[in-house]
Design a protein around this motif. Sequence first.
Motif, PDB file in Angstrom:
ATOM      1  N   ILE A  47       4.589  73.712  40.118  1.00  0.00           N
ATOM      2  CA  ILE A  47       4.770  73.521  38.681  1.00  0.00           C
ATOM      3  C   ILE A  47       4.421  72.110  38.210  1.00  0.00           C
ATOM      4  O   ILE A  47       4.208  71.897  37.025  1.00  0.00           O
ATOM      5  CB  ILE A  47       6.194  73.906  38.226  1.00  0.00           C
ATOM      6  N   SER A  48       4.346  71.142  39.147  1.00  0.00           N
ATOM      7  CA  SER A  48       3.902  69.796  38.764  1.00  0.00           C
ATOM      8  C   SER A  48       3.429  69.014  39.983  1.00  0.00           C
ATOM      9  O   SER A  48       3.807  69.316  41.114  1.00  0.00           O
ATOM     10  CB  SER A  48       5.009  69.024  38.037  1.00  0.00           C
ATOM     11  N   VAL A  49       2.591  68.017  39.715  1.00  0.00           N
ATOM     12  CA  VAL A  49       2.020  67.171  40.762  1.00  0.00           C
ATOM     13  C   VAL A  49       2.097  65.722  40.301  1.00  0.00           C
ATOM     14  O   VAL A  49       1.704  65.398  39.183  1.00  0.00           O
ATOM     15  CB  VAL A  49       0.534  67.528  41.037  1.00  0.00           C
ATOM     16  N   ASP A  50       2.631  64.838  41.157  1.00  0.00           N
ATOM     17  CA  ASP A  50       2.692  63.402  40.886  1.00  0.00           C
ATOM     18  C   ASP A  50       2.151  62.649  42.095  1.00  0.00           C
ATOM     19  O   ASP A  50       2.153  63.177  43.206  1.00  0.00           O
ATOM     20  CB  ASP A  50       4.133  62.943  40.630  1.00  0.00           C
ATOM     21  N   THR A  51       1.729  61.424  41.882  1.00  0.00           N
ATOM     22  CA  THR A  51       1.260  60.580  42.984  1.00  0.00           C
ATOM     23  C   THR A  51       2.259  59.457  43.204  1.00  0.00           C
ATOM     24  O   THR A  51       2.748  58.852  42.249  1.00  0.00           O
ATOM     25  CB  THR A  51      -0.135  59.999  42.665  1.00  0.00           C
ATOM     26  N   LEU A  52       2.591  59.202  44.475  1.00  0.00           N
ATOM     27  CA  LEU A  52       3.536  58.150  44.850  1.00  0.00           C
ATOM     28  C   LEU A  52       2.850  57.108  45.723  1.00  0.00           C
ATOM     29  O   LEU A  52       1.956  57.440  46.499  1.00  0.00           O
ATOM     30  CB  LEU A  52       4.691  58.734  45.667  1.00  0.00           C
ATOM     31  N   LEU A  53       3.300  55.868  45.640  1.00  0.00           N
ATOM     32  CA  LEU A  53       2.853  54.810  46.531  1.00  0.00           C
ATOM     33  C   LEU A  53       3.964  54.600  47.546  1.00  0.00           C
ATOM     34  O   LEU A  53       5.092  54.260  47.185  1.00  0.00           O
ATOM     35  CB  LEU A  53       2.576  53.529  45.740  1.00  0.00           C
ATOM     36  N   ILE A  54       3.662  54.841  48.822  1.00  0.00           N
ATOM     37  CA  ILE A  54       4.667  54.823  49.878  1.00  0.00           C
ATOM     38  C   ILE A  54       4.285  53.804  50.944  1.00  0.00           C
ATOM     39  O   ILE A  54       3.135  53.708  51.344  1.00  0.00           O
ATOM     40  CB  ILE A  54       4.788  56.231  50.511  1.00  0.00           C
ATOM     41  N   LYS A  63       0.609  50.170  52.396  1.00  0.00           N
ATOM     42  CA  LYS A  63       1.047  51.290  51.567  1.00  0.00           C
ATOM     43  C   LYS A  63      -0.028  52.364  51.544  1.00  0.00           C
ATOM     44  O   LYS A  63      -1.207  52.073  51.706  1.00  0.00           O
ATOM     45  CB  LYS A  63       1.308  50.821  50.141  1.00  0.00           C
ATOM     46  N   VAL A  64       0.405  53.590  51.349  1.00  0.00           N
ATOM     47  CA  VAL A  64      -0.520  54.718  51.205  1.00  0.00           C
ATOM     48  C   VAL A  64      -0.072  55.549  50.010  1.00  0.00           C
ATOM     49  O   VAL A  64       1.091  55.509  49.612  1.00  0.00           O
ATOM     50  CB  VAL A  64      -0.564  55.610  52.470  1.00  0.00           C
ATOM     51  N   TYR A  65      -1.013  56.274  49.464  1.00  0.00           N
ATOM     52  CA  TYR A  65      -0.676  57.190  48.384  1.00  0.00           C
ATOM     53  C   TYR A  65      -0.386  58.564  48.972  1.00  0.00           C
ATOM     54  O   TYR A  65      -1.037  59.006  49.902  1.00  0.00           O
ATOM     55  CB  TYR A  65      -1.829  57.296  47.381  1.00  0.00           C
ATOM     56  N   LYS A  66       0.613  59.211  48.415  1.00  0.00           N
ATOM     57  CA  LYS A  66       0.953  60.584  48.779  1.00  0.00           C
ATOM     58  C   LYS A  66       1.193  61.332  47.469  1.00  0.00           C
ATOM     59  O   LYS A  66       1.387  60.731  46.428  1.00  0.00           O
ATOM     60  CB  LYS A  66       2.209  60.643  49.644  1.00  0.00           C
ATOM     61  N   ARG A  67       1.182  62.650  47.561  1.00  0.00           N
ATOM     62  CA  ARG A  67       1.460  63.448  46.375  1.00  0.00           C
ATOM     63  C   ARG A  67       2.824  64.114  46.503  1.00  0.00           C
ATOM     64  O   ARG A  67       3.228  64.542  47.580  1.00  0.00           O
ATOM     65  CB  ARG A  67       0.389  64.515  46.182  1.00  0.00           C
ATOM     66  N   LYS A  68       3.507  64.171  45.383  1.00  0.00           N
ATOM     67  CA  LYS A  68       4.787  64.874  45.307  1.00  0.00           C
ATOM     68  C   LYS A  68       4.551  66.122  44.455  1.00  0.00           C
ATOM     69  O   LYS A  68       4.141  66.035  43.302  1.00  0.00           O
ATOM     70  CB  LYS A  68       5.870  64.003  44.681  1.00  0.00           C
TER      71      LYS A  68
END
Length: 155
Positions: A47-54, A63-68
């Motif tokens: 229902i939704s997609v966000d990008t996180l910096l982890i 750091k790497v980007y991942k999707r939530k």
Amino acid sequence: MRFKFLSIVIFLTLLFQQPANSCSCIGEISVKDEIKRSDIVFTGKVISVDTLLIFTEPGSMFKVYKRKYSFQLQSLYKGKISSDTVEIIAGLGGGDCGFEFAAGSEYIVYANYETYTIAGGTSLSCLSTNICRRTCLKNIEELKQIEKQKKAKPK
């Protein structure tokens, strides 16, 4: 002089080098074994997609980007979820084993709990999956195998 310059260049290259991403999945695991090694198994609709910096590790500067991804829960086959929505973290793909979910599509998800450090130093404990798992688009054959394993489980 040339050696000193070369040493500085090598040092700076190593200092600012990003960690390499590579993914290798060996063989396909059975539904039975995948269920056994997963904390949660469910079907749901993205229902939704966000990008996180982890951060790659707590206290690390890399750091790497991942999707939530947020899912509307449809059926729960293993584990406990106290909400009708489920959040999953996955890599972006391209060598990091990330599974790319499409908004609006329905999936069978096999996931485990993991803890990540996000920007600001906050810990985020959540579910995670990747392409080496049996996570896939929702399909009858996979669901039949999951149901078969559920029925075969001793009470």
